[in-house]
Design a protein around this motif. Structure first.
Motif, PDB file in Angstrom:
ATOM      1  N   PHE A 129      -9.626  -5.555  -2.313  1.00  0.00           N
ATOM      2  CA  PHE A 129     -10.997  -5.191  -1.969  1.00  0.00           C
ATOM      3  C   PHE A 129     -11.030  -4.365  -0.681  1.00  0.00           C
ATOM      4  CE2 PHE A 129     -15.161  -6.108  -0.045  1.00  0.00           C
ATOM      5  CZ  PHE A 129     -15.990  -5.708  -1.080  1.00  0.00           C
ATOM      6  N   ALA A 130     -10.246  -4.805   0.309  1.00  0.00           N
ATOM      7  CA  ALA A 130     -10.183  -4.063   1.572  1.00  0.00           C
ATOM      8  C   ALA A 130      -9.653  -2.650   1.344  1.00  0.00           C
ATOM      9  CB  ALA A 130      -9.295  -4.813   2.568  1.00  0.00           C
ATOM     10  N   TRP A 131      -8.683  -2.513   0.470  1.00  0.00           N
ATOM     11  CA  TRP A 131      -8.131  -1.191   0.172  1.00  0.00           C
ATOM     12  C   TRP A 131      -9.167  -0.322  -0.548  1.00  0.00           C
ATOM     13  CZ3 TRP A 131      -6.158   0.890  -4.720  1.00  0.00           C
ATOM     14  CH2 TRP A 131      -5.544   2.144  -4.557  1.00  0.00           C
ATOM     15  N   LEU A 132      -9.933  -0.937  -1.473  1.00  0.00           N
ATOM     16  CA  LEU A 132     -10.941  -0.182  -2.205  1.00  0.00           C
ATOM     17  C   LEU A 132     -11.971   0.441  -1.266  1.00  0.00           C
ATOM     18  CD1 LEU A 132     -12.459   0.612  -4.871  1.00  0.00           C
ATOM     19  CD2 LEU A 132     -13.663  -1.575  -4.649  1.00  0.00           C
ATOM     20  N   VAL A 133     -12.423  -0.318  -0.269  1.00  0.00           N
ATOM     21  CA  VAL A 133     -13.520   0.155   0.588  1.00  0.00           C
ATOM     22  C   VAL A 133     -13.026   0.812   1.874  1.00  0.00           C
ATOM     23  CG1 VAL A 133     -15.055  -1.616  -0.334  1.00  0.00           C
ATOM     24  CG2 VAL A 133     -13.790  -2.088   1.763  1.00  0.00           C
ATOM     25  N   THR A 256      -7.863   6.577  -9.779  1.00  0.00           N
ATOM     26  CA  THR A 256      -6.704   5.679  -9.687  1.00  0.00           C
ATOM     27  C   THR A 256      -6.994   4.538  -8.718  1.00  0.00           C
ATOM     28  OG1 THR A 256      -5.209   7.531 -10.141  1.00  0.00           O
ATOM     29  CG2 THR A 256      -4.250   5.549  -9.138  1.00  0.00           C
ATOM     30  N   ARG A 257      -7.675   4.856  -7.635  1.00  0.00           N
ATOM     31  CA  ARG A 257      -8.000   3.842  -6.635  1.00  0.00           C
ATOM     32  C   ARG A 257      -8.863   2.735  -7.241  1.00  0.00           C
ATOM     33  NH1 ARG A 257      -9.672   5.466  -0.542  1.00  0.00           N
ATOM     34  NH2 ARG A 257      -9.865   3.407   0.383  1.00  0.00           N
ATOM     35  N   ALA A 261      -7.467  -1.043  -7.678  1.00  0.00           N
ATOM     36  CA  ALA A 261      -8.219  -2.058  -6.947  1.00  0.00           C
ATOM     37  C   ALA A 261      -8.840  -3.081  -7.897  1.00  0.00           C
ATOM     38  CB  ALA A 261      -9.306  -1.399  -6.101  1.00  0.00           C
ATOM     39  N   SER A 262      -9.311  -2.613  -9.053  1.00  0.00           N
ATOM     40  CA  SER A 262      -9.889  -3.522 -10.044  1.00  0.00           C
ATOM     41  C   SER A 262      -8.849  -4.536 -10.523  1.00  0.00           C
ATOM     42  CB  SER A 262     -10.430  -2.734 -11.243  1.00  0.00           C
ATOM     43  OG  SER A 262     -11.468  -1.878 -10.855  1.00  0.00           O
TER      44      SER A 262
END
Length: 285
Positions: A129-133, A256-257, A261-262
């Motif tokens: 989640f941190a990587w996604l945002v 891809t992100r 992330a999902s």
């Protein structure tokens, strides 16, 4: 087979809320105040009618609570504003992650002691989640992210307040009905700014009456036939369905992100839920 079909329909309905809301803002000139008001009022009307039909007479008492209604209203307005800035799949993923992390975090604050498998799953989900945002060219809009996190935490509060309800559909209907005064104020404020677009109103009614009202009714019909962990894990499909709907109906791109992330978020939450279920079973032996 009946339970599986009801569950599948309910998950599609929940994902449809994200797709319909995004469609309303992207293609129909919707604005968040009137959209939220119409969605809540439509959901209240449909749930009221469903319960009246089931009982054979008009609903005489309003279930739920004002605290739960406030959480529902907070979720609905933040959800609407966030979808001005986020794609359907990204918004659904942030919402879902915030709900589950909020519920797990509350359990830990109240003294629950997760096992190693739960910590691994929660840590994986938080890292993804941190990587996604995190900032970047394909990161979701920061304000939209904050608003959707708030919407998710409101829904987590709504879920926690409703745990233990003996009549979840009655309480859900009551909570929707209790939001009508606030919804009326939103609608009044919105009409001062601009006229309500017909297409936007149609999307809001469909979201409130069908995806929310009928969706909740179908979900509560399926729940008695589902084990608790299965009921939680099957909801992991909602962000994926919403992302697919965004691609098919809005032309959104699957980055891809978002895909990676999902997998991290949903896989981590699934791992935490499975670990929690194993720990509960072990403690009852």
């Amino acid at each position: 087979m009946k339970i599986a079909l009801l569950t599948a329909v309910a998950m599609v309905a929940f994902a449809a809320n994200s797709v319909l809301t995004r469609l309303a803002f992207a293609t129909a000139g919707a604005e968040p105040l009137s959209y939220t008001a119409i969605r809540l009022a439509s959901g209240a009307v449909v749930l009221f009618l469903l319960l009246s039909l089931r009982q054979g007479q008009p609903m005489r008492t309003v279930g739920g609570s004002w605290r739960a209604a406030a959480a529902l209203f907070g979720y609905a307005i933040a959800f609407s504003v966030a979808y001005i800035l986020l794609g359907a799949g990204t918004g659904a993923l942030i919402l879902f992650a915030s709900v589950q992390i909020g519920i797990l975090g509350w359990a830990i604050l109240k003294g629950d002691r997760p096992g190693p498998l739960e910590w691994l799953g929660l840590g994986t989900a938080l890292a993804a989640f941190a990587w996604l945002v995190s900032p970047g060219l394909v990161a979701p809009h920061p304000l939209g992210t904050i608003l959707m996190i708030f919407a998710g935490l409101c829904w987590a509060a709504y879920t926690l307040l409703g745990r233990g309800s003996k009549s979840p559909l009655v309480d859900t209907a009551g909570n929707f009905v209790r939001t009508i005064p606030a919804a009326a104020l939103l609608l009044l404020a919105a009409t001062f700014g601009q006229p309500i677009e017909f297409g936007a109103a149609v999307y809001a009614v469909t979201s409130g009456a069908v995806a929310s009202g009928l969706g909740y009714a179908i979900w509560y019909a399926a729940l008695p036939g589902l084990p608790r962990t299965t009921a939680a894990i099957v909801q992991l499909t909602v962000p994926a369905i919403a992302a697919l709907g965004g691609v098919l109906f809005i032309g959104e791109a699957l980055t891809t992100r978002l895909i990676v992330a999902s997998l991290g978020i949903l896989g981590g939450v699934a791992l935490a839920l499975i670990g929690a279920d194993r720990r509960r079973r072990a403690s009852t032996r």
